[in-house]
Design a protein around this motif. Structure first.
Motif: not given
Length: 210
Positions: A46-64
């Motif tokens: 799961g990706l997050s940024t600091s400082p957080a950007a206002p209204g930034a969507p949740d982001q992620s990468l995943s897989g087998l």
């Protein structure tokens, strides 16, 4: 992570493990330790940024993920092993999600960890064991055209596992291992920090010389 770098790391860790070669008893977890493992897992970052950007969507990468281990060490006492090694996971065509938008990446996502481990056999003559891993992790990507990622997130990697081995000779055993790795990885650029909270549960088949 280049193949040359991997080979150099494994050779160095193999020399580290040679401290435990002497006086190994048959079907006893003592002396020199080598373990190879391969299996399947699921990687989620799961990706997050600091400082957080206002209204930034949740982001992620995943897989087998396809997992691989090469661990070397020595027994401090029968049943207790300390050493180092390499653990890798490769996710072909990982999925990405950014808010309501999702898709797949045409390439590979890779988590590589170099670290120290402890492996404890509850009975040195039997196979039930628990392990812990403390290492340095790198999350990288490679597109199908060969292009590689830049600013790869790095950081601490922690792992715990539980498994059982069965003797097939005086020194070799085969087994199964369940393991969970957590890696809070990050990189900084332009005054902002991107944080990749990465978790990887896996089920591995193992072959061990000890």
């Amino acid at each position: 992570m280049s193949n040359r770098w991997r080979v150099s790391a494994l050779l160095g860790l193999g020399l580290l493990g040679m401290t435990g070669v002497a006086s190994a008893a048959p079907q006893t977890h003592d002396g020199f330790y080598f373990r190879g493992a391969a299996g399947l897992g699921y990687l989620h970052s799961g990706l997050s940024t600091s400082p957080a950007a206002p209204g930034a969507p949740d982001q992620s990468l995943s897989g087998l993920a396809v997992g691989f281990d090469a661990w070397f060490g020595g027994s401090l006492m029968p049943g207790l092993v300390l050493g180092g090694g390499l653990t890798s996971f490769d996710v072909p065509s990982p999925s990405f999600k950014s808010g309501p938008v999702s898709g797949s990446f045409n390439g590979h996502l890779m988590l590589n960890i170099v670290g120290l481990f402890g492996d404890y056999y509850f009975d040195p003559n039997k196979g039930m064991h628990a392990e812990a891993l403390l290492g340095y992790g790198i999350l990288s990507a490679q597109a199908s055209n060969g292009a590689t990622s830049s600013n790869d997130p790095t950081g601490l990697a922690l792992g715990v596992g539980f498994g059982n081995d069965w003797w097939v000779s005086d020194e070799w055993s085969i087994g199964v291992l369940g393991r969970l790795i957590y890696a809070p990885l990050s990189y900084s650029a332009g005054g902002a920090t991107a944080k990749y909270s990465t978790i990887t549960p896996a089920l591995m088949g193992t072959f061990t010389f000890n």
